[in-house]
Design an enzyme around this catalytic site. Structure first.
Site, short mmCIF file in Angstrom:
data_model
loop_
_atom_site.label_atom_id
_atom_site.label_comp_id
_atom_site.label_asym_id
_atom_site.label_seq_id
_atom_site.Cartn_x
_atom_site.Cartn_y
_atom_site.Cartn_z
N LYS A 280 0.04 14.42 1.87
CA LYS A 280 -1.34 14.67 1.44
C LYS A 280 -1.61 16.16 1.27
CE LYS A 280 -3.02 10.36 3.47
NZ LYS A 280 -3.54 9.67 2.28
N LYS B 57 -9.07 13.55 5.01
CA LYS B 57 -8.18 12.39 4.98
C LYS B 57 -7.18 12.52 6.12
CE LYS B 57 -7.21 13.35 0.71
NZ LYS B 57 -7.40 12.07 0.05
N ARG B 58 -6.42 11.47 6.33
CA ARG B 58 -5.38 11.49 7.36
C ARG B 58 -4.45 12.68 7.14
NH1 ARG B 58 -0.39 8.61 7.26
NH2 ARG B 58 -1.08 7.64 5.32
N LYS C 13 -14.91 7.96 -3.48
CA LYS C 13 -16.15 8.22 -2.76
C LYS C 13 -16.72 9.58 -3.14
CE LYS C 13 -14.21 5.54 1.00
NZ LYS C 13 -13.24 5.67 2.08
N HIS D 150 0.80 -1.23 0.00
CA HIS D 150 0.00 0.00 0.00
C HIS D 150 0.83 1.28 0.00
CE1 HIS D 150 -4.17 -1.45 0.54
NE2 HIS D 150 -3.60 -2.48 1.15
N THR E 186 -8.89 6.25 -1.78
CA THR E 186 -10.26 5.82 -1.97
C THR E 186 -11.23 6.97 -1.71
OG1 THR E 186 -10.26 4.96 0.30
CG2 THR E 186 -9.89 3.37 -1.47
#
Length: 810
Positions: A553, A547-548, A659, A359, A655
């Protein structure tokens, strides 16, 4: 939307009233929302139980090959609505609750989010289980029943504060304790080697610390079929002995022993910055894998009555990232020490059973363990890993002489550490990435040496999401509209959503899509007001970044853009911009200082912006605390813009992008992870792509050539934003955010926030202009929804089944 339910309001009402009376000794009028939640869970469990038993009976009697999915996380969220939907009970329950004077949505809020995961890894595992059951495949999850989740996040004076996530305060109605199926897991101890009469070696494992693994089973309900699979969660409990030297000895021994054991299933991801924390993390991983592998072997023997040499015909084990990799040497231990197989035969069995999903390409996430720690905690497992490494390195030396110089970079044990990703690759028959770009980088860069010698192992399986939860369940108005337009078959065959394309230019239909979005935005606006007291404009662009919190990110890039817009409005209050509401949800790991500073910066900017009358409601910044599955379910249906802005090459797949796309948000993103595949489907004209490409980022890392100071010195916008971090604009002290400032300039902007800033601004200006034309915007939104069926986890699971697992439907 028709669900094909056979349940009546009269039947359900009678059942609920009976449970309220018998379980709580109350009338319906006296019942609380919590009482009603447990009553509904009781009714649903009664409907599930027989199907669950029948499913397991059929798997065993029919000799089905079964999948065992090992993961340290299963972020399943709340289950009541999900189970009502999948059982065909949702619509009738809504009617009955209304007749009894309750609102179903309020009752659903009484359920705690299960604290079994953190981010995308765990949510993916949960989606996979849903799809396996809905497609009638024999696949079960295995994880740990954490007493406390990651943490409950509170924002106090802009700072993240971590509180215990005590999600098991009340009974969890979906689990069944199976004490009679407990398994003993052993740590520490001494290993003694003997020669058997036939010359083979025998190993005795003595003076170990024994822990009881108690299984708690959670049903995974297929969508309106008779299949109910299992998520088995192991809880660590002490084994009590009768013989003790004294009462005092018994008390203190039991107290210390119980405390140390309870920690194993105590917390999701304990802090591993200390040696004790590292040992606890390693204990958790072996606890999960040992209990699970022992269970699998026992089940195989009981159900199939075949020799273990045929294990691969009935069992396939998928390792979800490196955390459960110890399952490989654990199976070797059982085969050799307990079943008396020789090494070669045990290795043949093992390497035909395991498949590994990677991952990440980030070095920090490719787990390693210090040899001394590993050897002390797991002495027999260390011996097996050492032997696997020796044999693998000899094979490289003799069979691949051209790779000899690469052996230190491929060895499982090297430079004082045990490399878990390498062990997973060596011990598995399949290695897959989770997006086309990610798999390409694994093959060409991160795992190129392994790909060179065994290219047949490597394959891609792009992640997916269950559309039943992430559209049908959380966005029923959109689900109803889709069914009205193309019929209900998309629920079982999500690729059928592509038929929405024929309506993507129909103004009347697009107005219906727009109305659904606006109603969802109003619902979220009401929630935001309830939680924060801030009123947001539903006609503004709802720009969502959930998100985290991690540097790659790039929530920081987002907040830099907000600071830029804020000062543009301060300099020119009459500036013509489309109003924006920026919505954040994120948790930072407790020990991740820079990530926590970014959370504080977002909240500080929010306080400044939201209380400045000069912006005239053109900007609002909302940080919703304690981001989890249930909060995501509230935000996603209302999003206009989906922020997927990771540094290219860093996000394996994502993901959240799927969504949000599925619910009609338009993506602003880099060509990273699954963004690449979304772009291939919908076209660049229906997204907002910006920034460096993966190959450019990798080239900068490998060859240099980037200097963040050059951008700081030559771009007035960047310099202004950076200097504001140090002059007290967003904090009580002039050096409030100095760590972010120095981290970027003195570590050369490792995630290219400054480098991508201008391109990011240009993409946002295009968003501003596009949103003004409602027809164009909604057309693009409809195109995204139409193509999103490709990213259903049903599709992903089918690819795993066809290419890796080779399992058959019930």
């Amino acid at each position: 939307m028709s669900t094909g339910s056979v349940y009546t309001t009269e039947w359900l009402k009678k059942r609920v009233i009976e449970v309220i009376s018998k379980q709580f000794g109350k009338s319906v009028k006296e019942a609380s929302k919590k009482d009603m939640y447990f009553a509904l869970a009781n009714v649903v469990n009664s409907e599930i139980r027989e199907k669950w038993q029948n499913t397991n009976k059929k798997y065993n009697e029919n000799g089905h090959k079964q999948l065992y999915y090992l993961s340290m996380e299963f972020l399943i969220g709340r289950l009541l609505r999900n189970n009502l939907l999948n059982c065909g009970l949702l619509q009738v329950t809504e009617k009955v609750m209304e007749e009894l004077g309750f609102q179903l949505d309020a009752i659903l809020e009484e359920e705690e989010d299960a604290g079994l995961g953190n981010g995308g890894l765990g949510r993916l595992a949960a989606c996979f289980l849903d799809s396996l059951a809905s497609l009638k495949y024999p696949g079960h999850g295995f994880g740990i029943r954490y007493r406390y989740g990651l943490f409950e996040q509170r924002i106090i004076h802009g700072n993240q504060v971590e509180l215990p996530d005590n999600w098991l305060t009340e009974p969890y109605p979906w689990e069944t304790r199976k004490e009679d199926e407990a398994i003993i897991v052993q740590f520490h101890g001494n290993v003694h080697m003997f020669k058997r009469n036939d010359g083979s070696l025998e190993f005795k494992y003595e003076n170990t610390d024994k822990v009881l693994a108690i299984p708690y089973d959670v049903p995974i309900v297929g969508y309106q079929n008779d299949t109910v699979n299992t998520l088995r969660l192991w809880s660590a409990e002490p084994i009590y002995y009768d013989k003790v030297d004294s009462l005092d000895d018994m008390f203190f021994r039991d107290l210390n022993h119980q405390h140390s054991i309870e920690q194993i299933s105590g917390f999701l991801y304990p802090d591993d910055s200390s040696l004790e924390g590292k040992e606890l993390r390693l204990k958790q991983q072996y606890f999960l894998t040992s209990a699970t592998i022992q269970h699998i072997i026992k089940q195989f023997k009981n159900n199939y009555r075949l020799p273990l040499t045929r294990l691969h015909e009935k069992v396939v084990i998928q390792i979800n990232d490196t955390h459960p990799t110890l399952a490989i040497p654990e199976l070797m231990r059982i085969l050799m020490d307990e079943e008396r197989f020789g090494w070669d035969e045990a290795w043949e069995i093992t390497t035909n059973v395991f498949a590994y999903t990677n991952h990440t390409i980030m070095e920090e996430a490719l787990e390693t363990w210090p040899i001394d720690l590993f050897k002390n905690l797991l002495p027999r497992i260390y011996m097996i890993v050492h032997e696997i490494n020796e044999r693998f390195c000899k094979r490289l030396w003799f069979d691949y002489p051209e790779m000899r110089e690469r052996i230190p970079n491929m060895a499982i044990i090297a430079y004082g550490k045990i490399h878990m990703a390498r062990l997973a690759m060596v011990g598995s028959f399949s290695v897959n990435g989770v997006a086309k770009l990610h798999t390409k980088i694994l093959k060409e860069k991160v795992m190129n040496d392994f790909y060179t010698i065994e290219p047949h192992k490597f394959n891609n399986k792009t992640n997916g999401i269950t559309h039943r939860r992430w559209l049908l369940q959380i966005n029923p108005k959109l689900g109803n509209l889709i069914t009205e337009l193309i019929g209900p078959q998309w629920i079982l065959r999500p690729k059928q959503m592509i038929h929405l394309l024929k309506y993507s230019k129909d103004r009347t239909i697009l107005e219906k899509f727009d109305r659904v979005k606006n109603e969802n935005k109003q619902t979220l606006a009401n929630y935001i007001y309830e939680q924060t007291g801030i009123k947001v404009d539903t006609s503004s662009i709802f720009d969502v970044h959930i998100k985290r919190l991690h540097e790659y990110k790039r929530q920081l890039l987002n907040v830099f853009h907000i600071i830029y817009l804020y000062h543009e409005l301060k300099d020119n209050p009459n500036l013509d911009i489309t109003p924006r509401t920026f919505i954040f949800g994120a948790k930072a790991a407790p020990g991740y200082h820079i990530a926590k500073e970014i959370i504080k910066l977002i909240n500080s900017v929010a306080t400044k912006v939201n209380n400045d009358p000069d912006v005239k409601d053109k900007l609002k910044v909302i940080f919703l605390e304690n981001y989890n599955v249930s909060l995501a379910e509230k935000i996603i249906p209302a999003a206009d813009v989906s922020e997927q802005i990771s540094t290219a090459s860093k996000e394996a797949s994502g993901t959240g992008n799927m969504k949000l796309m599925m619910n009609g948000a338009l993506t602003i993103g880099t060509l990273d992870g699954a963004n690449v595949e979304i772009c291939e489907l919908v076209g660049k004209e229906n997204m907002f792509i910006f920034g460096l490409k993966a190959e450019e980022v990798i080239a900068f890392y490998e060859q240099g050539g980037y200097d963040a100071r050059d951008i700081y010195n030559t771009d007035d916008r960047i310099r202004r934003i950076m200097d504001l971090l140090n002059d007290g604009e967003f904090g009580k002290q002039s050096i409030e955010f100095k760590d972010i400032y120095y981290h970027i300039l003195y570590h050369n902007d490792p995630y290219f926030v400054l480098k991508d800033f201008e391109s990011y601004l240009e993409a946002h200006e295009l968003i501003d202009q596009t949103y003004r034309d409602k027809y164009t915007w909604t057309h693009k939104s409809a195109v995204n929804i139409a193509h999103s069926g490709k990213f259903s986890s049903d599709q992903t699971i089918q690819e795993y089944v066809n290419d890796i697992w080779k399992i058959k439907k019930l």
